[in-house]
Write an enzyme that holds these catalytic residues in place. Structure first.
Site, PDB file in Angstrom:
ATOM      1  N   LEU A   1      11.623 -55.926 -56.954  1.00  0.00           N
ATOM      2  CA  LEU A   1      13.210 -56.593 -56.218  1.00  0.00           C
ATOM      3  C   LEU A   1      12.408 -57.984 -55.944  1.00  0.00           C
ATOM      4  O   LEU A   1      11.350 -57.939 -55.936  1.00  0.00           O
ATOM      5  CB  LEU A   1      12.779 -55.431 -54.782  1.00  0.00           C
ATOM      6  CG  LEU A   1      12.643 -53.838 -54.431  1.00  0.00           C
ATOM      7  CD1 LEU A   1      13.112 -53.642 -53.689  1.00  0.00           C
ATOM      8  CD2 LEU A   1      13.841 -54.263 -55.364  1.00  0.00           C
ATOM      9  N   LYS A   2      13.079 -58.730 -55.738  1.00  0.00           N
ATOM     10  CA  LYS A   2      13.289 -60.105 -56.028  1.00  0.00           C
ATOM     11  C   LYS A   2      13.354 -60.476 -54.189  1.00  0.00           C
ATOM     12  O   LYS A   2      14.010 -60.020 -53.781  1.00  0.00           O
ATOM     13  CB  LYS A   2      14.037 -60.972 -56.727  1.00  0.00           C
ATOM     14  CG  LYS A   2      13.929 -60.685 -58.333  1.00  0.00           C
ATOM     15  CD  LYS A   2      14.958 -61.430 -58.840  1.00  0.00           C
ATOM     16  CE  LYS A   2      16.229 -61.963 -58.543  1.00  0.00           C
ATOM     17  NZ  LYS A   2      17.148 -60.749 -59.472  1.00  0.00           N
ATOM     18  N   GLU A   3      11.882 -61.062 -53.790  1.00  0.00           N
ATOM     19  CA  GLU A   3      12.513 -61.861 -52.422  1.00  0.00           C
ATOM     20  C   GLU A   3      13.637 -62.519 -51.793  1.00  0.00           C
ATOM     21  O   GLU A   3      13.891 -63.360 -53.493  1.00  0.00           O
ATOM     22  CB  GLU A   3      11.078 -61.781 -51.833  1.00  0.00           C
ATOM     23  CG  GLU A   3       9.856 -61.011 -51.994  1.00  0.00           C
ATOM     24  CD  GLU A   3       8.821 -61.570 -51.252  1.00  0.00           C
ATOM     25  OE1 GLU A   3       8.821 -62.332 -49.685  1.00  0.00           O
ATOM     26  OE2 GLU A   3       7.808 -61.006 -51.281  1.00  0.00           O
TER      27      GLU A   3
ATOM     28  N   ILE B   1      12.202 -71.025 -65.887  1.00  0.00           N
ATOM     29  CA  ILE B   1      11.758 -71.949 -66.130  1.00  0.00           C
ATOM     30  C   ILE B   1      12.019 -73.116 -65.921  1.00  0.00           C
ATOM     31  O   ILE B   1      12.445 -74.655 -67.090  1.00  0.00           O
ATOM     32  CB  ILE B   1      12.221 -71.911 -67.839  1.00  0.00           C
ATOM     33  CG1 ILE B   1      13.711 -71.904 -68.255  1.00  0.00           C
ATOM     34  CG2 ILE B   1      11.656 -70.629 -68.959  1.00  0.00           C
ATOM     35  CD1 ILE B   1      14.279 -72.061 -69.613  1.00  0.00           C
ATOM     36  N   TYR B   2      11.758 -73.249 -64.828  1.00  0.00           N
ATOM     37  CA  TYR B   2      12.180 -74.376 -63.643  1.00  0.00           C
ATOM     38  C   TYR B   2      10.179 -75.225 -63.224  1.00  0.00           C
ATOM     39  O   TYR B   2       9.357 -74.218 -63.054  1.00  0.00           O
ATOM     40  CB  TYR B   2      13.016 -73.996 -62.921  1.00  0.00           C
ATOM     41  CG  TYR B   2      14.085 -74.035 -62.675  1.00  0.00           C
ATOM     42  CD1 TYR B   2      15.017 -74.545 -62.656  1.00  0.00           C
ATOM     43  CD2 TYR B   2      14.449 -72.065 -63.254  1.00  0.00           C
ATOM     44  CE1 TYR B   2      16.259 -74.675 -62.674  1.00  0.00           C
ATOM     45  CE2 TYR B   2      16.044 -72.845 -63.480  1.00  0.00           C
ATOM     46  CZ  TYR B   2      16.937 -73.545 -62.953  1.00  0.00           C
ATOM     47  OH  TYR B   2      18.129 -73.100 -63.592  1.00  0.00           O
TER      48      TYR B   2
ATOM     49  N   CYS C   1       3.501 -61.408 -55.189  1.00  0.00           N
ATOM     50  CA  CYS C   1       4.083 -60.276 -56.346  1.00  0.00           C
ATOM     51  C   CYS C   1       2.726 -61.201 -57.606  1.00  0.00           C
ATOM     52  O   CYS C   1       0.984 -60.289 -58.016  1.00  0.00           O
ATOM     53  CB  CYS C   1       4.606 -59.740 -56.617  1.00  0.00           C
ATOM     54  SG  CYS C   1       5.070 -58.704 -55.736  1.00  0.00           S
TER      55      CYS C   1
ATOM     56  N   GLY D   1       4.738 -68.116 -55.579  1.00  0.00           N
ATOM     57  CA  GLY D   1       3.495 -68.103 -55.081  1.00  0.00           C
ATOM     58  C   GLY D   1       4.349 -66.987 -54.607  1.00  0.00           C
ATOM     59  O   GLY D   1       4.273 -65.932 -55.188  1.00  0.00           O
TER      60      GLY D   1
ATOM     61  N   GLY E   1       7.635 -76.857 -61.337  1.00  0.00           N
ATOM     62  CA  GLY E   1       7.592 -77.206 -60.236  1.00  0.00           C
ATOM     63  C   GLY E   1       6.142 -76.781 -59.255  1.00  0.00           C
ATOM     64  O   GLY E   1       5.162 -77.319 -60.106  1.00  0.00           O
TER      65      GLY E   1
END
Length: 446
Positions: free
Chosen positions: A156-158, A256-257, A266, A263, A259
């Site tokens: 799951l992606k937050e 592939i961004y 996970c 954090g 930054g």
């Protein structure tokens, strides 16, 4: 289906609400009495789009319940899901004490066949440990009860967890029992009707799959940040490079961004845990160690840029900070790059005026008592009276700000963009000094 979920944190709450919405009868167990009471009223402790409505709808339909009564919960469930935390220990390895405690609780109360499922992210071999703990408690009771233990990691992606559960890319199940596999197929069938997303493997492979997935994504981020740092030094533009390599289908555009570093709950924890697990198995995971080190260094990059702009003299400076959560669409501050930047700025004698659309309540608690940090009512208010602006989280509302107000509000109209939200050419025309990530000569217009 009757489902019991131990742990009503991020994974447990999303899983429970989504399974209940498919018609299952779900009980979520937690040891925090106040939390259980709040959840039973439909009060959600985390920010996750769509989750609150889902929980309230299924509470009203009486398909979803919250309790502290573990014995009742074990008796209820054909499926007993372990979704408790596995925080990193002092050495970075996963702390399995909560998992072990739940396994013991199941063994103490189990009276009929159940499928025990580890949803928590756990090291290889944890399912064996769970099986041993349950069996040990059953033996202590003199009870003979059949049960199976499977690995069913979550992906799951937050910020998009509900959608991820409802329309999964894959459902990974680790089991060697055909009966258990068919039960799991039936449980997930409402979510996999369009095409077969069921991936069955042995238990240990399933446990490692979760770590491997997060480590791969973390590696892509650190790799791109590494290339961005090279680009900045040789006068190349990482955004052009990103388009150039992302168009290759073998690479793709996801993760592939460049930054300010990754954090959350996970990636940092799982990379560290996999490194420690590999060490325990007699192997040095050098690539993963580098991924972790690059990310640690990247979190300090914005501070180094700001400090360089002021010649290392930050005492008395006021820095406007946009974005506190580790990513947009969540209020999660765990391992957030913003906290590293705030700590560094305060240590250098600067003050911070911060704004985040949803993460400020948590930040106020986390930073309570820290002198030099104030929280603004909105993004514009954060820039009032500040020397410069730093952007750490790419919230949608930050993408098209009032640049005229920004220039007038800042004492030294400079923007330190940790997410490459703006065009260097536009910032130059507006008369704003602009420091981006990996944009070579184009991204350093100060």
């Amino acid at each position: 289906m009757r489902v019991t979920i131990f742990g009503s944190g991020y994974v447990g709450l999303v899983t429970g609400a989504c399974l209940a919405d498919a018609g299952n009868h779900v009980i979520c167990v937690d040891v925090d009495e106040q939390k259980v009471a709040a959840l039973s009223r439909g009060e959600i402790p985390i920010h996750e789009p769509g989750l609150e409505a889902l929980v309230r709808r299924n509470l009203k339909a009486k398909r979803l319940q919250f309790t502290i009564d573990a014995a009742r919960a074990v008796e209820h469930g054909l499926f007993l899901l372990l979704a408790v935390g596995t925080p990193p220990g002092e050495d970075g390895s996963a702390d399995l004490s909560h998992v072990v405690k739940v396994a013991q609780t199941i063994g103490q109360h189990l009276s009929s066949y159940a499928v025990v499922m580890t949803k928590s992210t756990v090291p290889v071999g944890t399912a064996d440990r769970v099986r041993e703990e349950v069996a040990s408690e059953l033996a202590r009771r003199g009870a003979e009860v059949d049960f199976d233990v499977v690995s069913n990691p979550e992906f799951l992606k937050e910020g998009a967890a509900v959608a991820d559960f409802m329309k999964p890319d894959r459902v990974v199940v680790g089991t060697d029992n055909p009966r258990t596999m068919e039960l799991l197929r039936a449980l997930y069938e409402p979510f996999t009707r369009n095409r077969d997303r069921f991936v069955v493997m042995d238990v240990r492979s399933a446990e490692l799959t979760k770590y491997a997935a997060n480590a791969m994504l973390a590696t892509k981020i650190s790799f791109m940040n590494e290339v961005a740092n090279i680009a900045e030094r040789v006068g190349a533009d990482i955004e052009a490079i990103r388009l150039g390599i992302g168009s290759d289908p073998r690479i793709g555009y996801s993760f592939i961004y460049p930054g300010a570093g990754y954090g959350g709950s996970c990636f940092p924890k799982d990379v560290q845990a996999l490194v420690r697990s590999s060490t325990g198995a007699g192997y040095s995971a050098r690539l993963l160690e580098a991924v972790e080190q690059v990310n640690c260094d990247q979190k300090g990059l914005l501070f180094r840029k700001i400090s360089g702009h002021f010649g290392g003299k930050l005492a008395g400076r006021v820095i406007a900070l946009w974005g506190l959560a580790f990513k947009p669409n969540t209020d999660d501050l765990r391992e957030a790059p913003s906290l590293v930047l705030i700590d560094s700025l305060l240590a250098a004698g600067a003050r911070v005026q911060a704004f985040d659309p949803v993460a400020m309540p948590g930040a106020r608690k986390l930073l309570a008592g820290r002198e030099g940090v104030t929280f603004a009512a909105d993004a514009q208010a954060a820039t009032e009276g500040a020397d410069v602006l730093a952007i750490v989280t790419e919230w949608q509302e930050f993408r098209s700000p009032d640049f005229d107000h920004m220039k007038q509000a800042l004492k030294q109209p400079a923007v330190f963009d940790g997410r490459n939200l703006y065009s260097p050419e536009l910032m130059r025309r507006l008369g704003l000094s602009y420091y981006a990530i990996g944009r070579g000569l184009a991204g350093a217009t100060g």
